[in-house]
Design a protein around this motif. Structure first.
Motif, PDB file in Angstrom:
ATOM      1  N   ARG A 569      -6.463  66.696  47.895  1.00 21.60           N
ATOM      2  CA  ARG A 569      -6.292  67.842  48.782  1.00 21.60           C
ATOM      3  C   ARG A 569      -7.591  68.236  49.450  1.00 21.60           C
ATOM      4  NH1 ARG A 569      -2.896  70.250  52.136  1.00 21.60           N
ATOM      5  NH2 ARG A 569      -3.701  72.321  52.642  1.00 21.60           N
ATOM      6  N   GLU A 570      -8.713  68.093  48.728  1.00 24.72           N
ATOM      7  CA  GLU A 570      -9.998  68.498  49.301  1.00 24.72           C
ATOM      8  C   GLU A 570     -10.369  67.623  50.502  1.00 24.72           C
ATOM      9  OE1 GLU A 570     -10.777  66.267  45.356  1.00 24.72           O
ATOM     10  OE2 GLU A 570      -9.428  67.832  46.130  1.00 24.72           O
ATOM     11  N   GLU A 571      -9.946  66.334  50.486  1.00 24.65           N
ATOM     12  CA  GLU A 571     -10.219  65.462  51.637  1.00 24.65           C
ATOM     13  C   GLU A 571      -9.417  65.914  52.847  1.00 24.65           C
ATOM     14  OE1 GLU A 571      -9.708  61.320  50.868  1.00 24.65           O
ATOM     15  OE2 GLU A 571     -11.122  61.264  49.179  1.00 24.65           O
ATOM     16  N   LEU A 572      -8.144  66.289  52.618  1.00 25.53           N
ATOM     17  CA  LEU A 572      -7.315  66.768  53.734  1.00 25.53           C
ATOM     18  C   LEU A 572      -7.897  68.035  54.338  1.00 25.53           C
ATOM     19  CD1 LEU A 572      -3.666  66.233  52.378  1.00 25.53           C
ATOM     20  CD2 LEU A 572      -4.827  64.973  54.200  1.00 25.53           C
ATOM     21  N   GLU A 573      -8.354  68.937  53.471  1.00 32.16           N
ATOM     22  CA  GLU A 573      -8.927  70.195  53.976  1.00 32.16           C
ATOM     23  C   GLU A 573     -10.195  69.923  54.772  1.00 32.16           C
ATOM     24  OE1 GLU A 573      -9.407  72.598  50.533  1.00 32.16           O
ATOM     25  OE2 GLU A 573      -7.267  73.161  50.427  1.00 32.16           O
ATOM     26  N   ALA A 574     -11.006  68.967  54.301  1.00 29.14           N
ATOM     27  CA  ALA A 574     -12.238  68.619  55.024  1.00 29.14           C
ATOM     28  C   ALA A 574     -11.895  68.035  56.389  1.00 29.14           C
ATOM     29  CB  ALA A 574     -13.063  67.624  54.201  1.00 29.14           C
ATOM     30  N   ALA A 575     -10.842  67.244  56.446  1.00 32.41           N
ATOM     31  CA  ALA A 575     -10.427  66.649  57.710  1.00 32.41           C
ATOM     32  C   ALA A 575      -9.929  67.722  58.674  1.00 32.41           C
ATOM     33  CB  ALA A 575      -9.339  65.606  57.464  1.00 32.41           C
ATOM     34  N   MET A 576      -9.148  68.686  58.156  1.00 30.90           N
ATOM     35  CA  MET A 576      -8.650  69.758  59.017  1.00 30.90           C
ATOM     36  C   MET A 576      -9.797  70.598  59.562  1.00 30.90           C
ATOM     37  SD  MET A 576      -5.284  71.014  56.909  1.00 30.90           S
ATOM     38  CE  MET A 576      -3.963  69.867  56.505  1.00 30.90           C
ATOM     39  N   GLU A 577     -10.809  70.870  58.707  1.00 27.85           N
ATOM     40  CA  GLU A 577     -11.960  71.651  59.153  1.00 27.85           C
ATOM     41  C   GLU A 577     -12.719  70.898  60.244  1.00 27.85           C
ATOM     42  OE1 GLU A 577     -14.284  72.496  55.734  1.00 27.85           O
ATOM     43  OE2 GLU A 577     -12.805  73.876  54.858  1.00 27.85           O
ATOM     44  N   GLU A 578     -12.833  69.556  60.083  1.00 29.56           N
ATOM     45  CA  GLU A 578     -13.529  68.749  61.083  1.00 29.56           C
ATOM     46  C   GLU A 578     -12.772  68.766  62.414  1.00 29.56           C
ATOM     47  OE1 GLU A 578     -16.395  66.183  62.753  1.00 29.56           O
ATOM     48  OE2 GLU A 578     -16.392  67.457  60.958  1.00 29.56           O
ATOM     49  N   ALA A 579     -11.437  68.737  62.341  1.00 25.70           N
ATOM     50  CA  ALA A 579     -10.623  68.780  63.565  1.00 25.70           C
ATOM     51  C   ALA A 579     -10.819  70.110  64.278  1.00 25.70           C
ATOM     52  CB  ALA A 579      -9.156  68.558  63.222  1.00 25.70           C
ATOM     53  N   GLN A 580     -10.800  71.206  63.513  1.00 21.70           N
ATOM     54  CA  GLN A 580     -10.982  72.527  64.122  1.00 21.70           C
ATOM     55  C   GLN A 580     -12.368  72.653  64.745  1.00 21.70           C
ATOM     56  OE1 GLN A 580     -10.065  75.360  61.060  1.00 21.70           O
ATOM     57  NE2 GLN A 580      -7.854  74.958  61.156  1.00 21.70           N
ATOM     58  N   ARG A 581     -13.383  72.063  64.074  1.00 22.95           N
ATOM     59  CA  ARG A 581     -14.740  72.158  64.605  1.00 22.95           C
ATOM     60  C   ARG A 581     -14.886  71.405  65.924  1.00 22.95           C
ATOM     61  NH1 ARG A 581     -19.298  69.426  64.876  1.00 22.95           N
ATOM     62  NH2 ARG A 581     -18.405  67.583  63.877  1.00 22.95           N
ATOM     63  N   GLN A 582     -14.339  70.197  65.979  1.00 24.64           N
ATOM     64  CA  GLN A 582     -14.518  69.376  67.170  1.00 24.64           C
ATOM     65  C   GLN A 582     -13.629  69.800  68.333  1.00 24.64           C
ATOM     66  OE1 GLN A 582     -15.124  65.259  67.134  1.00 24.64           O
ATOM     67  NE2 GLN A 582     -15.925  65.128  65.049  1.00 24.64           N
ATOM     68  N   LEU A 583     -12.487  70.456  68.023  1.00 25.92           N
ATOM     69  CA  LEU A 583     -11.556  70.823  69.076  1.00 25.92           C
ATOM     70  C   LEU A 583     -11.571  72.313  69.418  1.00 25.92           C
ATOM     71  CD1 LEU A 583      -8.502  68.658  67.920  1.00 25.92           C
ATOM     72  CD2 LEU A 583      -9.972  68.224  69.915  1.00 25.92           C
ATOM     73  N   ALA A 584     -12.470  73.049  68.782  1.00 31.13           N
ATOM     74  CA  ALA A 584     -12.513  74.499  69.007  1.00 31.13           C
ATOM     75  C   ALA A 584     -12.930  74.824  70.442  1.00 31.13           C
ATOM     76  CB  ALA A 584     -13.496  75.141  68.023  1.00 31.13           C
ATOM     77  N   GLU A 585     -12.529  76.001  70.887  1.00 32.04           N
ATOM     78  CA  GLU A 585     -12.893  76.475  72.231  1.00 32.04           C
ATOM     79  C   GLU A 585     -14.414  76.484  72.342  1.00 32.04           C
ATOM     80  OE1 GLU A 585     -11.902  77.631  75.976  1.00 32.04           O
ATOM     81  OE2 GLU A 585     -10.343  77.817  74.447  1.00 32.04           O
TER      82      GLU A 585
END
Length: 837
Positions: A569-585
């Motif tokens: 689960r921690e890998e999935l959460e890290a991936a989601m955080e990376e997606a939000q960081r790179q795609l954020a406004e």
């Protein structure tokens, strides 16, 4: 060996007949004989010496060699000197060869068996036409010269030849090998698939004209001849010369083999005891000769009757004599045949000459079926290609809605794989394969033309009696709107809203293991998603923002959050955080206000690095899932709401609601399956729209929308119209299902044929490039105890892996050898064939 060769295209043709008249001989001159033969073009006329009555015969060729010729210093006779007393033109040995011999060689070069036999009374000039005398060479020596001249000109890397020669005679009822007269092996006539052949007859390989001439000289020296009052060198036996011409030609990168037999039969002459003065052994020989020729005459008469009365059952007495058995292929089988009838010009031989002309006239009526003698592997390749072309045409016919007869497809034909039982099982298997999985007719559906749909809707609207004319007109207007929308979408390579909704429903219905009720809910959800995408364009003003993009990526990553996936689960959460960081406004990807396709690919690759425990396959699927959604959202934002990406996005969103057990689970595979259907169906429906064709599902949806305009006024009539259309739709779908099953069977047969062709067309060099063990195994299966090096030395073996029976014809270079003929030893230019399988 002969049974190993297979016939190519067959054709029926008549035996060619030529008649030749010679000059007076010494005996005829002594008796002051008068000429009773006349010739003009192909016509031959014989005049009765008693009453002067003329009888005409028409043949393919009539050769006048009686007078009107001159002899040069070498003894060669040619037209010239004093003109003929009878107004005819002299035919020299070259003239006869140019007509008969050249044609015979042309046929042999094409792979046909050829037979030429000479008939006539003793001393009529048969041997002169065939063998000749001195510088006046006959057909046989001229043909042999021409054979090796052509071989010298045509031999090259892509065309090779092999020539063999055999000679025998029929003495009484006995076959004798003239090249091996001391052999104790008894010759026997056998019937093979491609005609008659002589078992035990030995053939000598020859590589030049000099070699074949020497071989024939040995055979001629062993012939049985004797002097009679009619002929000082009368043949006391029938002589048969067989020249086998083998060819290996490379065409389209494939070696093809042909082998044809050129058979020349010099029949002993018919004779009367009172004319020949024969007694004792010569008399008995004459009786045997006449018996054999009488048997031949009976066969010719029976074959002529059969040719003139095709429906009549006629018994052909081939087995009445050794001669007729041997000539069975020439007269009624697989050979291009020419008969040369030699006649005496003298009035004292009127009866024999008339009999010969009648004999020849009957022979002219015989028809034979001729085949090119080709290697069975080449035949199979040719037939497979021909069958594949036929199968492709059948597929096109089915696609065009034509009725196609599939009898014979996969039933043991060219690539059917053998006997009837196996073939039937193969056909059943094809049907089973075709019917496994989703029903083909449900996938691809039946179709009708736009004109037919318009007619059906107009009839349905007119049938609603309770509706007013104004209501009916509104219904027709709805139909026209749907048609116009479809035409406009087709011009932009898109779908109409009606076609798109139908496609989405059908795509979701492809998912197995889910209730129809759930599928209907999912379909409605997909249509809602379509509506959301319409709103996206209106609210976003053509822009796909960070919030929507992050939601797409997060949704995909959450597919791993299940018990079936072994991703922490921690890998999935890290991936989601990376997606939000790179795609954020405000992030770099939004610098120009728009997120590009390539930019999103790079973002997803970076996000996937945060899930190191995920296998490569599921990673790629996750990226593809995001890209599918992104492209659908992007096209919608640009206003292409009826494009393929929008359809796929809607279908994937709906199927995902049916239950997901992870990126690598079965349910995710169903998403991929529905996606594939949606993409293929979009292309198909788009093409149909451009061609004025409508699927029955889209037609039914269009009818429903039109009839909704009349539902309030006449619900019962509307319902009846829908039921009627549903029945017609079911019939059309049943027809479409049958067509798809036919196409599946044809496609499977094509695949089998193509696989077989790939094996058959593999070159000998490719086979030899296999491992030592594989080459040894192939040789062992053929019964060959040979190493890879030995096999590579003998390319003539290359087709033995298809048919071991070919060895008798193909293997002629295996071991050093010399042929011995009586007291004279002749070196063989080739090596003797000694392999027996």
């Amino acid at each position: 060996g002969r049974a190993a060769w297979i016939g190519l295209a067959m054709s029926a043709e008549s035996i060619k007949v030529a008649v030749r008249v010679r000059p007076f001989n010494g005996r005829e001159k002594e008796q002051n004989s008068k000429c009773i033969i006349r010739m003009q073009g192909p016509k031959t006329t014989i005049i009765s010496p008693e009453d002067g009555v003329e009888k005409d015969f028409a043949f393919d060729y009539s050769y006048w060699s009686h007078d009107g010729f001159q002899t040069d210093e070498n003894g060669y006779n040619s037209a010239g000197g004093s003109p003929s007393k009878y107004g005819a033109t002299y035919s020299s040995q070259k003239d006869v060869y140019d007509h008969l011999g050249v044609t015979m060689l042309e046929n042999a070069w094409q792979g046909f068996n050829c037979t030429m036999f000479a008939y006539g009374q003793t001393g009529a000039g048969k041997s002169y036409s065939f063998v000749g005398y001195g510088s006046n060479k006959g057909i046989l020596p001229q043909a042999c010269e021409e054979i090796f001249r052509r071989i010298k000109e045509q031999t090259g890397p892509n065309h090779k030849f092999q020539v063999e020669c055999a000679m025998m005679e029929i003495y009484g009822r006995e076959l004798r090998d003239l090249l091996h007269p001391k052999s104790k092996e008894k010759l026997k006539i056998r019937n093979g698939k491609t005609g008659t052949y002589v078992q035990g007859l030995k053939k000598s390989a020859v590589g030049s004209y000099e070699a074949i001439e020497k071989v024939q000289d040995v055979g001629t020296a062993n012939r049985t001849v004797g002097a009679t009052q009619m002929n000082a060198t009368s043949s006391r036996a029938h002589t048969i010369v067989t020249i086998t011409l083998g060819q290996i030609k490379k065409e389209d990168g494939i070696d093809k083999e042909f082998a044809s037999d050129i058979v020349l039969v010099d029949l002993a002459g018919s004779e009367r005891a009172e004319s020949t003065g024969a007694t004792g052994a010569r008399l008995q020989e004459g009786i045997e000769i006449n018996v054999s020729l009488s048997a031949l005459g009976n066969v010719i008469s029976a074959l002529a009757e059969k040719a003139n009365n095709p429906k009549k059952k006629v018994f052909i007495p081939y087995r009445s004599h050794v001669l007729t058995e041997l000539l069975q292929s020439a007269l009624g089988g697989n050979s291009k045949t020419v008969m040369v009838a030699a006649v005496s010009p003298a009035n004292i031989n009127f009866d024999e000459s008339l009999s010969t002309l009648r004999y020849a006239d009957r022979a002219k009526q015989i028809k034979v079926v001729v085949e090119v003698m080709e290697n069975p592997t080449d035949k199979l390749i040719r037939e497979l290609k021909s069958e594949n072309e036929k199968l492709r045409k059948m597929l096109m016919g089915i696609s065009a809605g034509e009725a196609v007869d599939l009898s014979g497809v996969g039933d043991g034909g060219v690539g059917g794989g053998g006997g009837g039982t196996d073939s039937e099982e193969g056909a059943s298997a094809a049907e089973a394969d075709a019917s496994s999985g989703p029903d083909l007719h449900k996938q691809y559906g039946a179709t009708i033309t736009e004109e037919e749909l318009q007619k059906r809707i107009e009839e349905a609207v007119a049938g609603v009696k309770a509706a007013s004319e104004e209501e009916k007109e509104k219904a027709i207007e709805e139909m026209r709107r749907i048609e116009a929308e479809r035409a406009e979408a087709a011009s932009k390579c898109m779908l109409s809203r009606n076609d798109m909704e139908t496609l989405i429903r059908n795509a979701i219905m492809q998912v197995p293991g889910v209730s129809d009720y759930s599928k209907k809910d999912a379909a409605e959800e997909a249509l809602s998603e379509l509506g959301r995408l319409y709103e996206l364009r209106a609210s976003g003003g053509g822009r796909l923002g960070p919030e929507d993009t992050i939601a797409m990526v997060t949704e995909t990553l959450e597919m791993w959050d299940s018990e079936e996936c072994e991703v922490p689960r921690e890998e999935l959460e890290a991936a989601m955080e990376e997606a939000q960081r790179q795609l954020a406004e405000g992030s770099q990807v939004w610098d120009d206000g728009l997120l590009g396709y390539d930019e999103l690919v790079e973002v997803m690759e970076n996000v996937m690095t945060k899930i190191p425990s995920a296998p490569t396959g599921p990673r790629k699927k996750a990226i593809a899932n995001v890209l599918y959604d992104f492209e659908g959202e992007r096209q919608a934002a640009m206003g292409n709401l009826l494009s393929k990406p929008v359809v796929v996005k809607s279908v994937r969103a709906a199927v995902s609601l049916l239950g997901i057990d992870g990126v690598d689970g079965e349910d995710f595979k169903q998403i991929e399956k529905a996606t594939k259907y949606a993409e293929e169906a979009f292309d198909r429906v788009s093409a149909q729209a451009g061609s004025g064709i409508v699927s029955t599902d889209s037609a039914e949806a269009a009818l429903s929308k039109v009839m909704e305009k009349l539902a309030v006024a006449a619900p019962a009539d509307v319902e009846e119209a829908k039921k009627s259309f549903e029945k017609d739709k079911q019939k059309a779908e049943a027809k479409a299902e049958a067509a798809e099953r036919q196409k599946a069977a044809l496609a499977e047969q094509l695949a089998r044929n193509s696989e077989m062709l790939a094996q058959l067309t593999k070159s000998w060099e490719e086979k030899m490039s296999a491992s030592e063990a594989e080459v040894s195994e192939m040789a062992a299966e053929l019964g060959l105890d040979m190493s890879r090096e030995d096999l590579q030395d003998y390319p003539s073996l290359r087709n033995l892996n298809q048919d071991a029976l070919l060895s008798g014809r193909l293997v002629h270079l295996l071991y050093p050898g010399r042929h011995t003929f009586g007291c004279e030893e002749v070196s063989s230019p080739r090596r003797a064939a000694s392999l027996r399988i």
